[in-house]
Design a protein around this motif. Sequence first.
Motif, PDB file in Angstrom:
ATOM      1  N   PRO A 571      22.876 124.261 117.341  1.00 22.00           N
ATOM      2  CA  PRO A 571      21.569 123.597 117.476  1.00 22.00           C
ATOM      3  C   PRO A 571      21.603 122.206 116.864  1.00 22.00           C
ATOM      4  N   PRO A 572      21.027 121.206 117.524  1.00 24.20           N
ATOM      5  CA  PRO A 572      20.990 119.857 116.962  1.00 24.20           C
ATOM      6  C   PRO A 572      19.946 119.767 115.852  1.00 24.20           C
ATOM      7  N   GLY A 573      19.955 118.670 115.113  1.00 21.76           N
ATOM      8  CA  GLY A 573      18.971 118.432 114.065  1.00 21.76           C
ATOM      9  C   GLY A 573      19.405 118.868 112.695  1.00 21.76           C
ATOM     10  N   ARG A 574      20.509 119.634 112.614  1.00 19.28           N
ATOM     11  CA  ARG A 574      20.994 120.046 111.308  1.00 19.28           C
ATOM     12  C   ARG A 574      22.394 119.492 111.030  1.00 19.28           C
ATOM     13  N   THR A 575      22.802 118.495 111.784  1.00 18.82           N
ATOM     14  CA  THR A 575      24.114 117.889 111.604  1.00 18.82           C
ATOM     15  C   THR A 575      23.982 116.661 110.701  1.00 18.82           C
ATOM     16  N   TYR A 576      24.749 116.663 109.639  1.00 14.87           N
ATOM     17  CA  TYR A 576      24.679 115.601 108.629  1.00 14.87           C
ATOM     18  C   TYR A 576      26.097 115.128 108.299  1.00 14.87           C
ATOM     19  N   TYR A 577      26.160 114.041 107.563  1.00 17.12           N
ATOM     20  CA  TYR A 577      27.437 113.601 107.001  1.00 17.12           C
ATOM     21  C   TYR A 577      27.146 112.881 105.694  1.00 17.12           C
ATOM     22  N   TRP A 578      28.144 112.862 104.825  1.00 17.48           N
ATOM     23  CA  TRP A 578      28.020 112.163 103.546  1.00 17.48           C
ATOM     24  C   TRP A 578      28.580 110.750 103.691  1.00 17.48           C
ATOM     25  N   ARG A 579      27.813 109.775 103.238  1.00 19.08           N
ATOM     26  CA  ARG A 579      28.263 108.378 103.253  1.00 19.08           C
ATOM     27  C   ARG A 579      28.367 107.883 101.816  1.00 19.08           C
ATOM     28  N   SER A 580      29.535 107.339 101.487  1.00 22.32           N
ATOM     29  CA  SER A 580      29.737 106.744 100.166  1.00 22.32           C
ATOM     30  C   SER A 580      29.160 105.332 100.160  1.00 22.32           C
ATOM     31  N   LEU A 581      28.375 105.030  99.141  1.00 17.14           N
ATOM     32  CA  LEU A 581      27.694 103.738  99.028  1.00 17.14           C
ATOM     33  C   LEU A 581      27.980 103.154  97.646  1.00 17.14           C
ATOM     34  N   ASP A 582      28.453 101.923  97.622  1.00 15.12           N
ATOM     35  CA  ASP A 582      28.801 101.264  96.357  1.00 15.12           C
ATOM     36  C   ASP A 582      27.948 100.006  96.209  1.00 15.12           C
ATOM     37  N   PRO A 583      26.883 100.052  95.393  1.00 17.84           N
ATOM     38  CA  PRO A 583      25.975  98.907  95.304  1.00 17.84           C
ATOM     39  C   PRO A 583      26.386  97.841  94.310  1.00 17.84           C
ATOM     40  N   MET A 584      27.471  98.071  93.584  1.00 15.36           N
ATOM     41  CA  MET A 584      27.839  97.109  92.548  1.00 15.36           C
ATOM     42  C   MET A 584      28.332  95.813  93.176  1.00 15.36           C
ATOM     43  N   PRO A 585      28.019  94.654  92.576  1.00 13.62           N
ATOM     44  CA  PRO A 585      28.576  93.392  93.075  1.00 13.62           C
ATOM     45  C   PRO A 585      30.096  93.442  93.107  1.00 13.62           C
ATOM     46  N   GLY A 586      30.680  92.542  93.896  1.00 12.91           N
ATOM     47  CA  GLY A 586      32.095  92.605  94.230  1.00 12.91           C
ATOM     48  C   GLY A 586      33.033  92.892  93.092  1.00 12.91           C
ATOM     49  N   SER A 587      32.819  92.292  91.924  1.00 15.36           N
ATOM     50  CA  SER A 587      33.732  92.484  90.802  1.00 15.36           C
ATOM     51  C   SER A 587      33.053  92.024  89.539  1.00 15.36           C
ATOM     52  N   ALA A 588      33.737  92.259  88.451  1.00 13.34           N
ATOM     53  CA  ALA A 588      33.217  91.783  87.170  1.00 13.34           C
ATOM     54  C   ALA A 588      33.227  90.265  87.161  1.00 13.34           C
ATOM     55  N   PRO A 589      32.414  89.659  86.286  1.00 13.44           N
ATOM     56  CA  PRO A 589      32.345  88.202  86.255  1.00 13.44           C
ATOM     57  C   PRO A 589      33.706  87.578  86.027  1.00 13.44           C
ATOM     58  N   THR A 590      34.056  86.635  86.833  1.00 13.55           N
ATOM     59  CA  THR A 590      35.309  85.915  86.694  1.00 13.55           C
ATOM     60  C   THR A 590      35.015  84.430  86.610  1.00 13.55           C
ATOM     61  N   VAL A 591      36.030  83.664  86.281  1.00 16.72           N
ATOM     62  CA  VAL A 591      35.866  82.228  86.165  1.00 16.72           C
ATOM     63  C   VAL A 591      35.943  81.609  87.547  1.00 16.72           C
ATOM     64  N   ALA A 592      34.978  80.801  87.875  1.00 20.06           N
ATOM     65  CA  ALA A 592      34.959  80.149  89.166  1.00 20.06           C
ATOM     66  C   ALA A 592      36.112  79.166  89.274  1.00 20.06           C
ATOM     67  N   PRO A 593      36.617  78.921  90.509  1.00 15.36           N
ATOM     68  CA  PRO A 593      37.738  78.001  90.655  1.00 15.36           C
ATOM     69  C   PRO A 593      37.436  76.599  90.142  1.00 15.36           C
ATOM     70  N   ASP A 594      36.174  76.187  90.212  1.00 11.51           N
ATOM     71  CA  ASP A 594      35.835  74.842  89.770  1.00 11.51           C
ATOM     72  C   ASP A 594      35.370  74.811  88.323  1.00 11.51           C
ATOM     73  N   ALA A 595      35.590  75.891  87.582  1.00 18.57           N
ATOM     74  CA  ALA A 595      35.170  75.911  86.180  1.00 18.57           C
ATOM     75  C   ALA A 595      36.023  74.952  85.372  1.00 18.57           C
ATOM     76  N   GLY A 596      35.479  74.487  84.245  1.00 15.45           N
ATOM     77  CA  GLY A 596      36.194  73.560  83.400  1.00 15.45           C
ATOM     78  C   GLY A 596      37.417  74.194  82.764  1.00 15.45           C
ATOM     79  N   TRP A 597      38.315  73.327  82.289  1.00 17.76           N
ATOM     80  CA  TRP A 597      39.568  73.833  81.735  1.00 17.76           C
ATOM     81  C   TRP A 597      39.328  74.611  80.445  1.00 17.76           C
ATOM     82  N   VAL A 598      38.249  74.283  79.721  1.00 15.58           N
ATOM     83  CA  VAL A 598      37.955  75.027  78.494  1.00 15.58           C
ATOM     84  C   VAL A 598      37.601  76.478  78.831  1.00 15.58           C
ATOM     85  N   GLN A 599      36.756  76.666  79.852  1.00 18.05           N
ATOM     86  CA  GLN A 599      36.364  78.022  80.242  1.00 18.05           C
ATOM     87  C   GLN A 599      37.554  78.787  80.802  1.00 18.05           C
TER      88      GLN A 599
END
Length: 757
Positions: A571-599
Amino acid sequence: MPTDASFRFSTYLTLAMACVILGYAEHELLPEVAAFALLAVGALAVMFFLESRIAFLSIPSANRLGMTVGLVYFMWVAYRIKREVDTSEFATTGWHMFIVAMCGPFVMMLIVAKVARGEKHAGDYWTLHGVSLAGVGLGAALAEHPVCFVLVGLYLVAAVWSLTLLYLGRASGTIPPIPGGPPPATKAVTVTADPTGHRTDLSPAIAWAGVALALAVPLYLLTPRSEASKADFGKPRIEIGYAADQMVDLNRTGPLQTNAETAFEFTAAYPDGAPKTDVNPDQRWRGKVLHMYTHGEWKQTETPALPITPPLARRTEPWTPPKLGPGQFAITYDVPARLRSSFVADPVQWVGDQPPPLAALTDGPPKGWMPISDGSFFWDTSARVRGTPRRYVQAYRTGPDPDAGPPFQFEVPSFDLSLSPLRQNPVPRVKEYADRVLADLIRTGELPADCREERSLVPKPEYRETVAKKFVAHLSTTPELHYTTDLRRENTRVDPIEDFLFHSKAGHCERYATALVLMLRSQGIPAAFVLGFKGCEHTEDGHYLVKQEHAHAWVEALLPVPGRAARPGAPPGRTYYWRSLDPMPGSAPTVAPDAGWVQQANTWVETRFDEYIKDYTPEQRRQAIARAIERLARPETLVGVTALILMGLGAWFARRRVRRRTGPPAAVPEPTRWFGELVAVLATHGIVAAPGDTALEFATAAATALRSKPGCGDVADVPVAWAGAYYQDRFGATPPSDARLAELESGLTALRRALEQ
């Protein structure tokens, strides 16, 4: 303190560095401590410049000042304790740690009060150094940042420098001994013609410190590391890591510490036995699925026993891997028993009417695992020998949609009621947030206006997948929320997720995942919190490591497959599936390519510090040695090292040749050298020898000039005494005794003090 400039400066610098270290170490825990440190350093700077100009406090006056400062300190302590009782700001830290941290300002004020006292003896200086060392030890125990360790290194240089000069001062008698103690035996101390006064010994101290560092660093990196867990000074360490028997507590605050220990290992190979060397470095490894959330905590609960049909993965014995199609490979796990979990590559790929994709490797034939309703597989491990590692195999392949599990159908018609725990949202304001996001999606045309049901106002089944993906996109891209591993709470009176969405607006993967779970549940979409790992490191052909620092949290949402049945005739209507969802931003904070040499430099230093100092493990040591050997074996490295050796030998031969040509420098007689200090001291105050003056003539003229200076009458005969000793040594071949040298040094100190006033 004595007026000897080098000793005064080194001592004040040592005490100021101790206050700076305490202020830096505690400013995150108690922000007011930074203000205490600033005041203490400022007071030390003022006293350094005033000490040779005015008389410091007597003992009774110093005691009264200490009582006043102590009263202010205890008023601050009372305010802090009352605030803690009212807000429980340090509930996760503990009262013991809170009380210890409040000792930092007391140490600073004790240092300042002790320095403000007038005449000091050797015991006072030892007390100051002891108190400052205790403060530095407290600061080092509280802070784990590279900046603090750099400050500790500078403190140690200053402290050794000051203690060296303290020894010289005690040996020469210029620093009074401890009252009532035996007087030290005075010694002849080599002096220089440095206009600032006594020898500093800073240059050789720095040179020997460099030698010690050059020997200590390789020795540290080569020393076998302990397998035991790290010990922290009363401080609850919030580490990035996986523990199956602990609940997820979002009420914790403080910086997350990395943990480079290996969690488990696995090998990947194709059906023909060839190693697979390109496993996705961002592969997720599911360990635990949690369902019950309350007051900021995800607690362990039994997975709802919801029967599913058909048996998409048949249990067979002996087990054979299912046929998943092109690109299939096998993952063989070796999981330590201490983790108390089984880890599977997410999502698990099911294939109808074929053997299960997972099987336990036992002494007998492999045993297939059975699927359960949360998308995982289960095998009864009660027969496993306790303490032995889990070893099992998973057939896997990357599908066209790497986040979607295979469809399945619930067997019980009333299954929807059994899913109610996965729809519970105990934080009402999360629904307010989710409704606002959903309204924005409708307003911008990303969802149709009729996407919600009329009565319940939750998304219709055909739009739930879209809503789930849009919620993920919102959380991972909105500029209102920021990813951080420094966990804070702005409003401790509300639920941590309400605080995350409306107040602090910053958090790590657990907060992002929890926010998504509750947002989906508020819209009638069943969702669960998944704890596991994300990522792996390839070490050799087909062999991988998953480390504790790869620990991660994400979400599983149960979504319907409209109009589709799991098998023909169902019977239709009882078919499901599990979807993995990752809401975290792409990665931990990193230094931008145009950041100063001190940073960029700061990021590089922090990364190396975490890798080789704070989080240095046996595995890190083995990898570092392997990389060093690999680099040394490269031809370009050998050529470079050879070139450096040849350049060093060439510089040494050239310097030796120049020395031979010029000859050794003329030796300066010892008496001339120590008499030159008197000449230098007088020259800095305008008393110089006339052309052709002998030593005695110069000393006599200097004595006459000193008698005309205010406050110098009592020391006018010092130059004559030094000239007499000089003649006795130079022409009488009778050097002054140690006692006589100490007396001369004492006279010169008095002369210098009189001239500086």
